[in-house]
Design a protein around this motif. Structure first.
Motif, short mmCIF file in Angstrom:
data_model
loop_
_atom_site.label_atom_id
_atom_site.label_comp_id
_atom_site.label_asym_id
_atom_site.label_seq_id
_atom_site.Cartn_x
_atom_site.Cartn_y
_atom_site.Cartn_z
N ARG A 185 -22.09 -13.30 -8.68
CA ARG A 185 -22.88 -13.65 -9.87
C ARG A 185 -23.41 -15.08 -9.76
NH1 ARG A 185 -19.67 -12.00 -14.72
NH2 ARG A 185 -20.40 -9.96 -14.09
N ALA A 186 -22.68 -15.94 -9.05
CA ALA A 186 -23.09 -17.33 -8.86
C ALA A 186 -24.12 -17.46 -7.73
CB ALA A 186 -21.88 -18.20 -8.57
N GLY A 187 -24.52 -16.33 -7.13
CA GLY A 187 -25.54 -16.34 -6.09
C GLY A 187 -25.01 -16.52 -4.68
N LEU A 188 -23.71 -16.39 -4.51
CA LEU A 188 -23.10 -16.56 -3.19
C LEU A 188 -22.73 -15.21 -2.61
CD1 LEU A 188 -20.81 -19.58 -4.09
CD2 LEU A 188 -23.08 -19.64 -3.05
N GLU A 189 -22.34 -15.21 -1.35
CA GLU A 189 -21.98 -14.00 -0.61
C GLU A 189 -20.52 -14.12 -0.17
OE1 GLU A 189 -24.09 -11.99 3.14
OE2 GLU A 189 -23.33 -14.00 3.57
N ILE A 190 -19.83 -12.98 -0.11
CA ILE A 190 -18.46 -12.95 0.41
C ILE A 190 -18.43 -12.00 1.58
CG2 ILE A 190 -16.04 -12.54 -0.11
CD1 ILE A 190 -17.07 -12.51 -3.10
N ILE A 191 -17.89 -12.48 2.69
CA ILE A 191 -17.76 -11.62 3.86
C ILE A 191 -16.31 -11.63 4.35
CG2 ILE A 191 -20.15 -11.91 4.63
CD1 ILE A 191 -18.48 -13.69 6.90
N SER A 192 -15.88 -10.54 4.91
CA SER A 192 -14.57 -10.49 5.56
C SER A 192 -14.64 -11.40 6.76
CB SER A 192 -14.27 -9.07 6.02
OG SER A 192 -14.23 -8.21 4.91
N ALA A 193 -13.56 -12.15 6.99
CA ALA A 193 -13.55 -13.11 8.10
C ALA A 193 -12.16 -13.17 8.74
CB ALA A 193 -14.00 -14.48 7.61
N GLU A 194 -11.65 -12.00 9.10
CA GLU A 194 -10.35 -11.98 9.79
C GLU A 194 -10.56 -12.31 11.27
OE1 GLU A 194 -8.14 -8.37 9.12
OE2 GLU A 194 -8.35 -8.53 6.96
N PRO A 195 -9.57 -12.90 11.95
CA PRO A 195 -8.28 -13.37 11.46
C PRO A 195 -8.40 -14.68 10.70
CG PRO A 195 -8.50 -13.87 13.81
CD PRO A 195 -9.75 -13.15 13.37
N PRO A 196 -7.37 -15.11 9.97
CA PRO A 196 -6.09 -14.44 9.76
C PRO A 196 -6.25 -13.23 8.84
CG PRO A 196 -6.17 -16.46 8.48
CD PRO A 196 -7.42 -16.43 9.30
N PRO A 197 -5.22 -12.39 8.76
CA PRO A 197 -5.30 -11.20 7.91
C PRO A 197 -5.66 -11.54 6.47
CG PRO A 197 -3.31 -11.14 9.25
CD PRO A 197 -3.92 -12.50 9.44
N ARG A 198 -6.52 -10.72 5.90
CA ARG A 198 -6.96 -10.79 4.50
C ARG A 198 -7.94 -11.95 4.22
NH1 ARG A 198 -3.80 -6.99 2.21
NH2 ARG A 198 -4.38 -7.39 0.08
N HIS A 199 -8.33 -12.69 5.25
CA HIS A 199 -9.22 -13.83 5.06
C HIS A 199 -10.65 -13.38 4.79
CE1 HIS A 199 -11.65 -17.37 6.37
NE2 HIS A 199 -10.79 -17.94 5.55
N ALA A 200 -11.32 -14.12 3.93
CA ALA A 200 -12.74 -13.90 3.65
C ALA A 200 -13.40 -15.27 3.49
CB ALA A 200 -12.92 -13.06 2.39
N ALA A 201 -14.71 -15.28 3.56
CA ALA A 201 -15.44 -16.54 3.44
C ALA A 201 -16.54 -16.39 2.39
CB ALA A 201 -16.06 -16.92 4.78
N ILE A 202 -16.64 -17.41 1.54
CA ILE A 202 -17.74 -17.49 0.58
C ILE A 202 -18.84 -18.26 1.29
CG2 ILE A 202 -18.51 -18.39 -1.63
CD1 ILE A 202 -15.60 -18.11 -2.62
N ARG A 203 -20.01 -17.63 1.38
CA ARG A 203 -21.14 -18.18 2.13
C ARG A 203 -22.39 -18.24 1.26
NH1 ARG A 203 -21.51 -14.81 7.71
NH2 ARG A 203 -20.18 -16.16 8.95
#
Length: 135
Positions: A86-104
């Motif tokens: 909603r804030a206009g950003l993107e979230i992608i899975s970014a493993e490793p480490p397990p369960r990690h994601a990145a706001i881009r």
């Protein structure tokens, strides 16, 4: 749907909880999360989060303690993925480490002061809907 090594789906769904680990006492105060907790890392322009809810809390701290090794883990700021989008950003899975994601997709501006101001504005939006969980 493709699965990650952690067993999670590659796609981060809107209703997923994301934990932003708080590694500085400057990331929060007695009542709320401060915006700088969500600012992107200047090296890669991303904000690191983990795909885990507040419960069970012992599992949340297990993840935090495994990835936060060179600073103090004070707690976590919990936010729904839909709020990040909603804030206009993107979230992608970014493993490793397990369960990690990145706001881009933080805004890029040619004027560094304007870019800082835009990042702070978005981080304020994220912090305003985040829930603080202290260790």
């Amino acid at each position: 749907m493709p699965q990650l090594p952690s067993g999670l789906p590659e796609l981060v769904f809107d209703d997923e909880d994301l934990a932003r680990f708080l590694t500085s006492s400057g990331h929060f105060n007695s009542t709320s999360i401060r915006p700088n907790a969500f600012l992107p890392n200047p090296k890669d322009g991303e904000t690191s989060v983990f795909r885990h809810g507040a419960k069970p809390v012992k599992d949340l701290w297990k993840i935090g303690n495994s990835v936060i090794t060179n600073s103090t883990l004070h707690g976590a700021a919990m936010i729904k993925a839909k709020e990040v989008r909603r804030a206009g950003l993107e979230i992608i899975s970014a493993e490793p480490p397990p369960r990690h994601a990145a706001i881009r997709r933080w805004p890029m501006e040619s004027d560094p002061n304007l870019m800082k101001a835009r990042h702070k504005e978005i981080a304020l939006l994220l912090a305003s809907v985040a829930v603080k969980i202290l260790k």
